[in-house]
Design a protein around this motif. Structure first.
Motif, PDB file in Angstrom:
ATOM      1  N   TYR A   1      -2.450  -6.147  -4.115  1.00  0.00           N
ATOM      2  CA  TYR A   1      -2.991  -5.233  -5.109  1.00  0.00           C
ATOM      3  C   TYR A   1      -2.583  -5.716  -6.505  1.00  0.00           C
ATOM      4  O   TYR A   1      -1.622  -6.476  -6.675  1.00  0.00           O
TER       5      TYR A   1
ATOM      6  N   ASP B   1     -11.353  -3.690  -0.217  1.00  0.00           N
ATOM      7  CA  ASP B   1     -11.285  -4.935  -0.990  1.00  0.00           C
ATOM      8  C   ASP B   1     -12.406  -4.949  -2.021  1.00  0.00           C
ATOM      9  O   ASP B   1     -13.560  -4.630  -1.709  1.00  0.00           O
TER      10      ASP B   1
ATOM     11  N   GLU C   1       0.827  -1.207   0.000  1.00  0.00           N
ATOM     12  CA  GLU C   1       0.000   0.000   0.000  1.00  0.00           C
ATOM     13  C   GLU C   1       0.862   1.257   0.000  1.00  0.00           C
ATOM     14  O   GLU C   1       0.584   2.226  -0.722  1.00  0.00           O
TER      15      GLU C   1
ATOM     16  N   ARG D   1      -7.697  -3.553  -5.485  1.00  0.00           N
ATOM     17  CA  ARG D   1      -7.339  -4.058  -4.148  1.00  0.00           C
ATOM     18  C   ARG D   1      -7.950  -5.445  -4.000  1.00  0.00           C
ATOM     19  O   ARG D   1      -9.164  -5.612  -3.881  1.00  0.00           O
TER      20      ARG D   1
ATOM     21  N   ILE E   1      -4.617   5.786  -2.602  1.00  0.00           N
ATOM     22  CA  ILE E   1      -4.812   4.339  -2.605  1.00  0.00           C
ATOM     23  C   ILE E   1      -5.335   3.844  -1.255  1.00  0.00           C
ATOM     24  O   ILE E   1      -6.029   2.828  -1.176  1.00  0.00           O
TER      25      ILE E   1
ATOM     26  N   VAL F   1      -5.902   0.376 -10.434  1.00  0.00           N
ATOM     27  CA  VAL F   1      -5.368  -0.380  -9.295  1.00  0.00           C
ATOM     28  C   VAL F   1      -6.517  -1.136  -8.645  1.00  0.00           C
ATOM     29  O   VAL F   1      -7.534  -0.543  -8.277  1.00  0.00           O
TER      30      VAL F   1
END
Length: 779
Positions: free
Chosen positions: A508, A479, A463, A502, A474, A500
């Motif tokens: 990631y 999730d 992260e 998660r 971010i 991106v």
């Protein structure tokens, strides 16, 4: 006190910066490498991305296993390397062929294993005690499941105990079954015959060496008629300066008959502007008596009855020339590196000639003529069509590959183009880009987006790394969520745009357009001192299609099974994803995200390449009642321009920041932690110079990337992308405009010819042109 500064030197990142006796090789994830080592040779194996093991098998005289000769014990399971030795994996067929040629069995009981638990750049050093053949393999899971890590690349660096001379530079392994091969010594030429269907490989042995190539129809020669390669005819028929792998691949004679077809080209920069070098060229430059390719061809081809001539029309392979703005032909050092090649297929029985150009008076051969090598392969061989893709100038080349969906797509079209190392369809048979466009706008369309680069970013510092790399926050991701972001350099220019995902705590996935993203992320982790993060390339194990259009949800909800703890497809909100399977609990595993590149409601489906045809078939079958059509790049370009979606090296590059690229919404400056480029972006936002605007263009004349935009005599902008909008029935464009001319309603002119002799009126309008409030993808 006088301080002596280091003497400046030229940097040549395109050529291996290796001392004599040192060789560097790439072992692709799930692929392998076979090398012959002599006693005393030392090998360094480097884990490029971290946590990637290397499996090793070694064979001595008679093909018997001999790992002790490499200082290793056979103690590992051999199932992975045996699949490679038997022809599976990234380059298993090449490994198996090389083993057969050496008389080595295609299987072992045990292997040695080194590396696998460390950081990027970790290495293992081994030394050969006696002559052995060694196979190196980068193993990994067949599919990515749970916490599995994708197989990634290794480097193998060989330090030879005996340093060979320049004349003994090792050649690349043969591509197939060789029926003949010749060395064209520097400053000479030779002739040879090739039968219809056979393949001709021209290899630049040491790099930056030009080779003129001639080919004549052998049967016409027997009739007393000379019909050889004609560059004027070839250029006229193809509309290109020279052919390359793909649709426009053939060289023609003056009767418009194809003589050779280009199958592979690892360089992509050649010349067909002029003759093979001539005596007169050297004489006029002050070098009477200097050898020339044309004189060398006169001697080499005389035995075939070809008339001597002062200059031969030839394909000047590896010759780096172009046309300047002043209409002059210019040249520079060749682009070719050691081992680069062009592979061609003979479409007729041919008499051929190849030279190793003797030019040492200019940059033609980088001032140093060297050898050329020619191999002839049997017609029964089968070679993929490919160019070479390099992530960085000094990276090893990767040949164009096909996505897992290619077998199904190739049944519907032959119109493919090379895009970032993959073959993608331009358009499909019996429809075409306009019909494909309307299918996406009104019903649904499916497109292959597998060339997108995927990176698994894993570990306790994952992260923190992405927070430093991305312009979005971010830390706000939960999730199952996805965010669109920019990646910037320190000066604020863009490296890439990306999404991106998660996947979970410390897990990631970054999906971008540039393979260099992974290198940059690893370098950033090193700069920031982030030790508990791994960036693993997963592009080759995650291919993806996009299903876009108003009917996309109805199609996918019929075929995507999700476990109870996951959201169903019809429950996924914009920029979220779910994990499921095709059909039922036992179907092919997929990740489905509500993202896309069309401006419509849409989804992307990620799967392993081995499951790609099953995924494609399920989507196409479910889509039949809804009017689903496959969609190519030409239609996709119209869709994304209407929707105002940016494209690398068009709307953005490393000189353009996200605000100038029209994606300033991705930059979270308030309250966000420090990320790369933040200080520069603060200043750029306060003092904007350019911005992306939409243009509505009068008339129907096409306007494309790079066209200049004027107010009066002054240029105030440049068109980044343009198309004819089927929906608006107008020509539209995206334009990077000086802020003084960026207000909606501003009248401008687009320059044609020299930018002044012809002007097309245009007006700045709101963009995106289609659905500017993004109501469709949110629906």
């Amino acid at each position: 006190m006088t301080v002596l500064l280091p003497k400046p030197r030229f940097r040549e990142p395109g050529l291996p910066r290796l001392d004599p006796g040192i060789e560097r090789y790439r072992v692709a994830g799930l692929g392998g490498l076979i090398l012959h080592l002599s006693a005393g040779d030392r090998v360094e194996i480097v884990d490029r991305e971290g946590r990637q093991p290397c499996e090793i098998a070694a064979f001595g005289a008679g093909g018997r296993p001999d790992l002790p000769a490499f200082g290793l014990k056979p103690d590992g399971d051999a199932s992975g390397i045996n699949r490679l030795l038997q022809g599976e994996g990234e380059n298993g067929a090449e490994i198996a062929r090389a083993l057969r040629a050496r008389g080595i069995p295609l299987g072992v009981d045990k292997v040695a294993r080194v590396l696998g638990d460390g950081r990027p750049g970790d290495s293992a050093s081994l030394k050969a005690e006696r002559d052995i053949d060694v196979v190196f393999h980068a193993p990994g899971p067949d599919r990515l499941l749970g916490a599995d890590l994708p197989a990634t690349d290794l480097s193998v660096i060989v330090h030879r105990a005996r340093i060979v001379t320049g004349d003994a530079i090792p050649l690349p392994e043969p591509l197939g079954d060789v029926i003949a091969e010749f060395r064209v010594n520097r400053c000479t030429a030779l002739s040879y015959e090739v039968k219809q269907g056979q393949f001709i490989q021209i290899v630049d042995v040491a790099g930056r060496q030009c080779s003129d190539f001639l080919a004549f129809d052998a049967r016409r020669l027997q009739q007393g008629v000379e019909r050889g390669l004609d560059m004027t005819t070839t250029r006229s028929l193809l509309g290109m300066i020279y052919p390359g792998p793909g649709l426009a691949s053939k060289f023609f004679d003056t009767d418009m008959q194809p003589l050779v077809e280009v199958v592979r080209d690892t360089v992509g920069r050649h010349d067909t502007f002029g003759l093979a070098c001539t005596s007169r060229f050297y004489e006029d430059a002050g070098y009477p008596g200097h050898p020339s390719c044309s004189d060398n061809f006169n001697g080499a081809l005389e035995t075939f009855g070809l008339a001597r001539r002062p200059g031969w029309q030839a394909v000047n392979l590896f010759y780096n020339t172009g046309i300047s703005a002043q209409n002059a032909i210019f040249l520079d050092d060749p682009w070719s590196r050691p081992g680069d090649y062009v592979l061609m297929r003979a479409t007729k029985d041919l008499v051929c000639g190849s030279s190793a150009c003797p030019d040492d008076i200019d940059a033609t051969n980088a001032w140093n003529p060297t050898d050329i090598h020619v191999r002839i392969y049997a017609a029964e061989n089968s070679f993929s069509r490919a160019v070479a893709y390099r992530m960085t100038p000094d990276a090893e080349p990767r040949l164009t590959r096909e996505s897992g969906f290619h077998p199904r797509i190739a049944e519907l079209t032959r119109n493919f183009t090379e895009y970032r190392g993959f073959w993608l369809p331009n358009r499909f048979n019996n429809a075409g880009p306009v019909a494909e466009y309307w299918a996406c706008r009104e019903k649904a369309a499916v497109m292959d987006l597998s060339p997108l680069r995927k990176f698994e970013v894993l570990g306790a510092d994952a992260e923190d790394l992405l927070q430093a790399a991305c312009t979005r926050n971010i830390r706000k991701l939960s999730d199952g969520q996805v965010v669109y972001t920019a990646l910037c350099y320190d000066h604020g220019g863009m490296l890439d745009d990306a999404t991106v995902f998660r996947l979970g705590t410390d897990r990631y996935r970054l999906v971008g357009g540039d393979e260099y993203d992974g290198v940059w992320l690893r370098e950033l982790a090193e700069r920031r001192g982030l030790k508990q993060v791994w960036v693993k390339s997963a592009t080759d194990q995650l291919h993806n299609i996009a299903v876009q259009g108003p009917k996309s949800r109805d199609i996918l909800k019929e075929i995507i099974w999700t476990p109870p703890a996951r959201a169903r497809v019809d429950e996924i909100q914009w920029f979220n994803f779910t994990v499921g399977r095709i059909g039922d609990y036992n179907g092919a595993a997929v990740v489905v995200s509500r993202t896309g590149y069309s401006g419509e409601l849409g989804y992307e489906i990620f799967c392993h390449p081995k499951d790609a045809t099953a995924v494609w078939d399920a989507v196409m079958e479910a889509g039949k009642p809804h009017g689903l059509q496959p969609l190519g790049l030409e239609a996709l370009d119209m869709l994304r321009i209407e929707a105002g979606l940016v494209f690398a090296n068009y709307e953005f590059n490393d000189q353009v920041d996200p605000f100038e690229a029209g994606i300033g919404f991705t930059v979270a400056l308030k309250g966000n932690e420090d990320f790369v480029g933040r200080d520069a972006l603060l200043k750029r936002k306060e003092h904007p110079q350019r911005q992306l605007v939409g243009l509505e263009i009068e008339g129907k004349e096409a306007v494309g990337h790079g066209a200049c935009v004027h107010q009066g005599r002054a240029q105030v902008g440049v068109v980044t992308s343009g198309c004819r909008s089927p929906l608006l029935e107008k020509n539209i464009a995206l334009c990077r405009m000086d802020v003084s001319a960026a207000a909606i309603g501003t009248e401008v002119e687009i320059g044609k010819i020299d930018g002044h002799q012809k002007r097309i009126p245009a007006r700045v309008v709101r963009f995106p042109f289609y659905d500017p409030d993004k109501l469709k993808p949110r629906s």
